[in-house]
Design a protein around this motif. Structure first.
Motif, mmCIF file in Angstrom:
data_model
loop_
_atom_site.group_PDB
_atom_site.id
_atom_site.type_symbol
_atom_site.label_atom_id
_atom_site.label_comp_id
_atom_site.label_asym_id
_atom_site.label_seq_id
_atom_site.Cartn_x
_atom_site.Cartn_y
_atom_site.Cartn_z
ATOM 1 N N LEU A 433 -8.097 -5.108 -3.096
ATOM 2 C CA LEU A 433 -6.902 -5.940 -3.195
ATOM 3 C C LEU A 433 -5.662 -5.054 -3.280
ATOM 4 O O LEU A 433 -5.584 -4.178 -4.144
ATOM 5 N N PRO A 434 -4.664 -5.250 -2.402
ATOM 6 C CA PRO A 434 -3.413 -4.484 -2.545
ATOM 7 C C PRO A 434 -2.728 -4.837 -3.864
ATOM 8 O O PRO A 434 -2.623 -6.012 -4.220
ATOM 9 N N THR A 435 -2.277 -3.813 -4.583
ATOM 10 C CA THR A 435 -1.644 -4.066 -5.884
ATOM 11 C C THR A 435 -0.288 -3.413 -6.044
ATOM 12 O O THR A 435 0.437 -3.753 -6.983
ATOM 13 N N GLY A 436 0.087 -2.471 -5.178
ATOM 14 C CA GLY A 436 1.315 -1.731 -5.409
ATOM 15 C C GLY A 436 2.216 -1.675 -4.196
ATOM 16 O O GLY A 436 1.742 -1.600 -3.053
ATOM 17 N N GLU A 437 3.524 -1.701 -4.436
ATOM 18 C CA GLU A 437 4.512 -1.562 -3.377
ATOM 19 C C GLU A 437 5.622 -0.631 -3.844
ATOM 20 O O GLU A 437 5.912 -0.544 -5.042
ATOM 21 N N PHE A 438 6.244 0.047 -2.879
ATOM 22 C CA PHE A 438 7.398 0.895 -3.176
ATOM 23 C C PHE A 438 8.323 0.851 -1.966
ATOM 24 O O PHE A 438 7.867 0.909 -0.821
ATOM 25 N N THR A 486 -2.369 7.707 -7.644
ATOM 26 C CA THR A 486 -1.647 7.029 -6.574
ATOM 27 C C THR A 486 -2.486 5.901 -5.996
ATOM 28 O O THR A 486 -1.994 4.792 -5.756
ATOM 29 N N ALA A 487 -3.772 6.181 -5.786
ATOM 30 C CA ALA A 487 -4.674 5.195 -5.196
ATOM 31 C C ALA A 487 -4.745 3.930 -6.031
ATOM 32 O O ALA A 487 -4.709 2.816 -5.499
ATOM 33 N N LEU A 488 -4.854 4.076 -7.331
ATOM 34 C CA LEU A 488 -5.035 2.924 -8.207
ATOM 35 C C LEU A 488 -3.741 2.155 -8.436
ATOM 36 O O LEU A 488 -3.778 1.036 -8.940
ATOM 37 N N PHE A 489 -2.619 2.735 -8.075
ATOM 38 C CA PHE A 489 -1.376 1.976 -8.056
ATOM 39 C C PHE A 489 -1.327 1.101 -6.799
ATOM 40 O O PHE A 489 -0.992 -0.077 -6.861
ATOM 41 N N ASN A 490 -1.707 1.666 -5.665
ATOM 42 C CA ASN A 490 -1.587 0.970 -4.382
ATOM 43 C C ASN A 490 -2.603 -0.144 -4.204
ATOM 44 O O ASN A 490 -2.293 -1.196 -3.644
ATOM 45 N N TYR A 491 -3.845 0.109 -4.635
ATOM 46 C CA TYR A 491 -4.936 -0.844 -4.425
ATOM 47 C C TYR A 491 -5.781 -0.938 -5.691
ATOM 48 O O TYR A 491 -5.882 0.019 -6.451
ATOM 49 N N GLY A 769 3.072 9.963 -4.089
ATOM 50 C CA GLY A 769 3.341 8.568 -4.409
ATOM 51 C C GLY A 769 3.385 8.307 -5.907
ATOM 52 O O GLY A 769 4.215 7.522 -6.393
ATOM 53 N N ASP A 770 2.510 8.954 -6.656
ATOM 54 C CA ASP A 770 2.472 8.768 -8.104
ATOM 55 C C ASP A 770 3.835 9.055 -8.727
ATOM 56 O O ASP A 770 4.324 8.306 -9.579
ATOM 57 N N TRP A 771 4.464 10.138 -8.298
ATOM 58 C CA TRP A 771 5.792 10.496 -8.812
ATOM 59 C C TRP A 771 6.848 9.499 -8.322
ATOM 60 O O TRP A 771 7.743 9.107 -9.087
ATOM 61 N N MET A 772 6.748 9.056 -7.081
ATOM 62 C CA MET A 772 7.713 8.087 -6.557
ATOM 63 C C MET A 772 7.682 6.801 -7.372
ATOM 64 O O MET A 772 8.728 6.236 -7.708
ATOM 65 N N TYR A 773 6.491 6.341 -7.710
ATOM 66 C CA TYR A 773 6.377 5.083 -8.439
ATOM 67 C C TYR A 773 6.810 5.251 -9.897
ATOM 68 O O TYR A 773 7.576 4.445 -10.435
ATOM 69 N N ARG A 774 6.284 6.299 -10.522
ATOM 70 C CA ARG A 774 6.497 6.454 -11.971
ATOM 71 C C ARG A 774 7.883 6.970 -12.317
ATOM 72 O O ARG A 774 8.435 6.619 -13.363
ATOM 73 N N VAL A 775 8.449 7.846 -11.476
ATOM 74 C CA VAL A 775 9.702 8.520 -11.828
ATOM 75 C C VAL A 775 10.885 7.968 -11.045
ATOM 76 O O VAL A 775 11.879 7.546 -11.630
ATOM 77 N N VAL A 776 10.784 7.961 -9.724
ATOM 78 C CA VAL A 776 11.924 7.492 -8.928
ATOM 79 C C VAL A 776 12.189 6.015 -9.215
ATOM 80 O O VAL A 776 13.300 5.623 -9.561
ATOM 81 N N ALA A 777 11.163 5.183 -9.077
ATOM 82 C CA ALA A 777 11.334 3.758 -9.388
ATOM 83 C C ALA A 777 11.267 3.503 -10.885
ATOM 84 O O ALA A 777 11.830 2.525 -11.371
ATOM 85 N N ALA A 805 15.914 1.763 -5.253
ATOM 86 C CA ALA A 805 14.470 1.962 -5.277
ATOM 87 C C ALA A 805 13.826 0.781 -5.990
ATOM 88 O O ALA A 805 14.409 0.220 -6.932
ATOM 89 N N ARG A 806 12.640 0.436 -5.546
ATOM 90 C CA ARG A 806 11.911 -0.677 -6.160
ATOM 91 C C ARG A 806 10.413 -0.396 -6.086
ATOM 92 O O ARG A 806 9.902 -0.016 -5.038
ATOM 93 N N ALA A 807 9.730 -0.580 -7.201
ATOM 94 C CA ALA A 807 8.271 -0.507 -7.230
ATOM 95 C C ALA A 807 7.738 -1.749 -7.913
ATOM 96 O O ALA A 807 8.344 -2.264 -8.869
ATOM 97 N N SER A 808 6.604 -2.231 -7.424
ATOM 98 C CA SER A 808 5.929 -3.348 -8.092
ATOM 99 C C SER A 808 4.447 -3.028 -8.158
ATOM 100 O O SER A 808 3.899 -2.362 -7.277
ATOM 101 N N HIS A 809 3.821 -3.504 -9.215
ATOM 102 C CA HIS A 809 2.385 -3.268 -9.397
ATOM 103 C C HIS A 809 1.762 -4.493 -10.040
ATOM 104 O O HIS A 809 2.232 -4.971 -11.077
#
Length: 973
Positions: A433-438, A486-491, A769-777, A805-809
């Protein structure tokens, strides 16, 4: 409608799972509320064997006072095999409300006990059909049933890949079953609901089985039969009737077998299908099978069987070719527009015996020809021979390819052009299931995010592979552990990694060593950063999902790995022996070497410390006080040795590579002034290299995290936005649609890196991606309460060329959003927090009195638990809900409206028309306006009625003229 609702009930991560062999399954749910700050204070769960009757439930928790809403373990009477259990949930919240019962969900058990298997493993009689044949086997059985069938389930598996049909109709939509496990120890079986496919009286079941991972070619040395020399199948059909009776149909010696149209099928090499050899109706009753051969019982123990654990592999998306063209070499090639993993489906109408050949590749060479060099020995070739009875459609059954381009040969009349409507790409991967967006304001970074996601999809085909195209496609442990966060953020990868980690434990060596790849099919084991997957991966699954059970299951394996390291060499606090990949593919490697310049002992000892720390933390979660003490002491000694060995008396790191500094910082191996010095030196290395990295597989995933965490976020942003080689965006400039294995897989001059190892779909460097989600967003968690129970929203706002910037999980508790937008005048931060969680939000450079939330002051806003003004911003603790913060961008205004006379003087002395026309298009008197700048602040020009301010271009021009930076995020007085 109630204003508090329970929804999205799951059991063992799945919605209505069919075929569990978990004796104490766990249920979870999410809650919707129309009020901010909603917390669960109690729940009630009921379990029944009847869907619409909970009057006398099998298990009823009653009112249970707790905020726990994930992984609630079933606590009723022992579950029975072959049984569906229905459950529902209600909750109470801190606003004094009681929800309605949720919609009813269910789980269904498979087989718990060995003696419940009545079926036998079967295989064609080797005296009649050669076990070594490349052709896929067909196996069939006819049987009679009574009328009034109420339910029917198939429990089936194979050694090799299998597909089932009943009465001429395919069963299910899963592909590449039973998946790839450590077959010598564990074989998954699948459960299928076939109630609607059966009928009273005559029925038939058929099974196709091909070599697959079990006995096909694996790895690059041409090895075969790694798990066995004979394919086989196991099937048990349980039929229940309205009168309460049951009937069981099983694989046994009564089945018949033959070969069919699949002449050849290999994971790496593709498939050959001769439609003229199809045996119409072979899985239907009354088929004439008198000439078919016999089967014998296969010698595979039933003790290896486990019910399906991970997400099945399926077609998850279809892609139409974007174009067709003829290369300079004269080849007709389809361009899918996306480097994908899966198969091509096509339709053809041609005379019998027409051979159509598809060859798959990832990229074109410098001349525009399709390029197969990086496939090594993998053929990725599909051949189809028509039967000539009108339009016929085909897609391979038991193979998959990694490709963007498809060379087509033999298609009728293709010299006059192919019709794109006859071809369709089918994307295949584990159906997570997709779970993350950036997303952000930089289009190239957005493409990078897409590349990360496509790289994950292409390489999560039942196991986390390194690449999906060449003769490898193996579950490399190092790649998996660097990418897992990163993987577990995205899916949603809970089931995926649960299954893979059980194979890791199964293949772990008696002394605790961990093979390079899982499942293990090559020589070699126990490299630092690779074997550490045994510890890092279960811990990361726990953090992401709050899954304490995976720590309990894997604890023995985790501990065995740390003890393996501890036993190496003559110093239990160092790891300075054995083979290591080190900082694999780092750019500071010697010429023609894959091994980076960072010493193996430093890499190995750093990861030894990290795994020991995570093992200690795991022991703490599991309340193992004795191990907490032991591994705390061990960790302290490892860190001491590391500092003694690698830190100079003056407090510098003795190894001058980027990766050495990254690992030292990331794993907390130094503190205080030494840590500040190491971070400063790392930053200077990046600056001296003109904002380019030199790190490989080990250093790259942590590089930007360490820079941002140690006060050098601007440098980290410039690394992200760097477009020249080596950088994350360099492949994007070259049209990449997935992550590359090498920073310069395709060089500036159009030539390639070595064919030996040059995948264009290799997810490891996607760990950025992990840094993009956790730090940038800024979407992160407080790890003391895993699964995002306590959320951290701490965006690093701004930076060159990024204004949004926007991230959702979609977490175990629900949807989390962190989004920010910055203009010259305002900063906006939007946050969404799910029910039953809290969040700590930090608004950088804000003042409490200046912030409004949804157009009211912070002190008036609901849902806010705590509010604190800090020197560099505002700290807020909130409950669930959606929040919209807005405040003045003081820094931006200061820059825009400051009257910097030095800049005005410099502008006045240069060519004016180009500058001012960029600033105010169509201006008639640029010299006059410029002259007015001598006495007017820049603000006046901003207020010009014709102004269409292109600040980006203006800033670049100012920088060029002045030789000073004048960026929107920097004030230079």
């Amino acid at each position: 409608m109630n204003d508090i609702q329970v929804f999205n009930l799951t059991c063992e991560y799945q919605i209505n799972p069919l075929g569990l062999d978990v004796k104490k399954p766990r249920v979870s749910w999410k809650t919707h509320s129309d009020k901010r700050g909603t917390l669960q204070i109690a729940y009630q769960i009921q379990v029944s064997q009847t869907e619409n009757n909970f009057q006398n439930p099998l298990w009823d928790t009653g009112y249970t006072e707790t905020d726990q809403s994930i992984h609630i373990e079933y606590g009723g009477p022992d579950l029975a095999s072959f049984t569906r259990y229905y459950y529902r949930v209600k909750v109470w919240d801190n606003h004094g409300r009681e929800s309605e019962w949720s919609e009813v969900a269910w789980w269904e058990t498979a087989l718990f006990e060995l003696e419940e298997w009545k079926a036998k493993w079967i295989t064609p009689n080797p005296e009649e059909i050669d076990p070594a044949t490349k052709a896929a086997f067909l196996l069939r059985k006819e049987f009679l049933l009574k009328d009034n069938i109420t339910s029917a389930r198939i429990y089936a598996t194979g050694v090799g890949l299998y597909e089932i049909s009943i009465n001429g109709e395919r069963v299910g939509n899963d592909l590449l079953t039973p998946g790839w496990t450590s077959y010598s120890k564990r074989i998954q079986y699948q459960t299928y609901d076939v109630t609607s496919q059966l009928k009273g009286q005559s029925n038939a079941v058929g099974i196709m089985v091909a070599d697959g991972w079990f006995k096909g070619n694996l790895a690059w040395e041409g090895k075969r039969n790694l798990y066995g020399e004979k394919r086989g199948v196991l099937l048990q059909l349980l039929v229940r009737y309205q009168d309460g009776t049951e009937e069981v149909i099983v694989t046994d010696e009564s089945w018949k077998t033959s070969t069919g149209p699949i002449l050849y099928s290999e994971i790496y090499h593709g498939e050959t299908y001769d439609a003229r050899l199809e045996q119409g109706g072979w899985s239907e009753p009354s088929f004439y099978d008198a000439k078919w051969k016999h089967v014998i019982v296969h010698d595979i123990p039933l003790t290896k069987l486990v019910a399906q654990e991970n997400n099945p592999t399926r077609v998850t998306e279809t892609i139409k070719p974007q174009s067709v063209f003829v290369t300079p070499a004269g080849d007709t090639v389809l361009d899918m527009g996306q480097n994908m993993v899966g198969r091509m489906r096509f339709t053809v109408d041609a005379k019998a015996g027409t051979k159509i050949i598809l060859n798959h590749a990832e990229i074109l060479d410098n001349d525009g020809n399709i390029y197969f060099g990086n496939l090594r020995t993998a053929k990725q070739k599909v051949e189809y021979i028509t039967k000539g009875e009108g339009p016929e459609t085909y897609a391979p059954y038991f193979t998959f390819q990694g490709f963007r381009y498809v060379k087509v040969e033999g298609y009728p009349d293709q010299e006059n052009g192919l019709s794109l409507d006859h071809f369709l790409g089918e994307v295949i991967h584990s159906d997570m299931l997709p779970t993350g967006e950036f997303e952000c304001s930089n289009p190239m970074v957005n493409q990078l995010q897409k590349n990360i996601q496509w790289g994950q999809r292409g390489n999560f085909v039942d196991v986390p592979t390194d690449c999906p195209q060449r003769d490898e496609r193996l579950g490399w442990t190092g790649d998996a552990q660097v990418f897992i966060r990163t993987a577990l953020f995205n899916y949603h990868g809970g089931p995926f990694f649960t299954k893979w980690l059980r194979d890791l434990e199964a293949d772990q060596l008696p002394d605790g060593g961990v093979p390079f790849v899982i499942p293990n099919v090559i020589d070699g084991h126990s490299s630092a950063a690779w074997g550490d997957a045994a510890v890092i991966c279960p811990w990361t699954v726990y953090l992401s999902y709050g899954d304490k059970r995976i720590l309990e299951e894997q604890y023995t394996s985790m501990k065995a790995w740390v003890e393996y390291i501890r036993s190496q060499g003559d110093n239990e606090f160092a790891w300075n022996t054995g083979f290591h990949f080190g900082d694999w593919l780092a750019l500071d490697a010697k010429e023609d070497s894959y091994f980076g310049a960072t010493p193996n002992e430093l890499v190995a000892t750093a990861f030894y410390a990290y795994s020991t720390q995570l093992l200690r933390d795991t022991a703490n979660v599991l309340n193992n006080a004795e191990d907490v003490k032991e591994y705390t002491d061990l960790l302290n000694q490892i860190k001491k040795h590391y500092r003694d060995e690698f830190i100079t008396p003056l407090g510098r790191l003795a190894v001058s590579t980027q990766t050495a500094h990254v690992l030292t910082l990331m794993f907390d191996l130094v503190v205080d002034k030494v840590k500040e010095r190491v971070a400063k030196d790392l930053n200077e290395m990046i600056l001296e290299n003109d904002y380019h990295l030199q790190t490989g597989f080990v250093g790259t995933p942590y590089l930007n995290l360490t820079l941002s965490d140690n006060g050098y976020h601007e440098t980290a942003m410039k690394l992200l936005l760097q477009e020249s080689y080596p950088s994350w965006l360099y492949p994007v400039t070259k049209g990449a649609t997935t992550i590359w294995e090498h920073w310069d897989g395709l060089k500036e001059d159009g030539s390639f890196w070595s064919d030996d190892m040059n995948s264009f779909n290799h997810y490891a460097y996607g760990a950025i991606g992990d840094w993009m989600y956790r730090v940038v967003a800024g979407l992160n968690m407080d790890e003391s309460e895993p699964a995002y129970k306590k959320i951290l929203i701490q965006p690093e706002i701004g930076g060159r060329e990024m204004t949004y910037a926007r991230a959702s999980h979609n977490s175990m508790y629900g949807q989390i959003v962190s989004a920010w937008n910055i203009t010259h005048e305002q900063i906006r931060i939007e946050v969404e927090i799910p029910v039953n969680t809290t969040a700590h939000i930090f608004l950088p450079n804000a003042k409490i009195e200046d912030v409004v939330e949804s157009d009211i002051t912070l002190k008036e806003a609901t849902g806010i638990i705590n509010l604190l003004q800090k020197e560099n911003g505002v700290s807020i603790v909130v409950g669930s809900g959606s929040y919209h913060f807005m405040y003045t961008n003081e820094r931006g205004l200061k820059q825009i409206y400051s009257d910097d006379s030095r800049i005005i003087d410099l502008l006045a002395g240069e060519e004016t028309k180009e500058i001012l026309e960029a600033f105010v298009p169509g201006i008639s008197n640029p010299n006059g306006v410029l002259a007015s700048l001598r006495i007017q602040p820049i603000k006046k020009l901003l207020d010009h009625p014709m102004a269409k301010v292109n600040r980006e271009k203006l800033n670049k021009l100012i920088g060029k003229l002045n030789s000073i930076e004048f960026e929107l995020d920097t004030v230079k007085q």
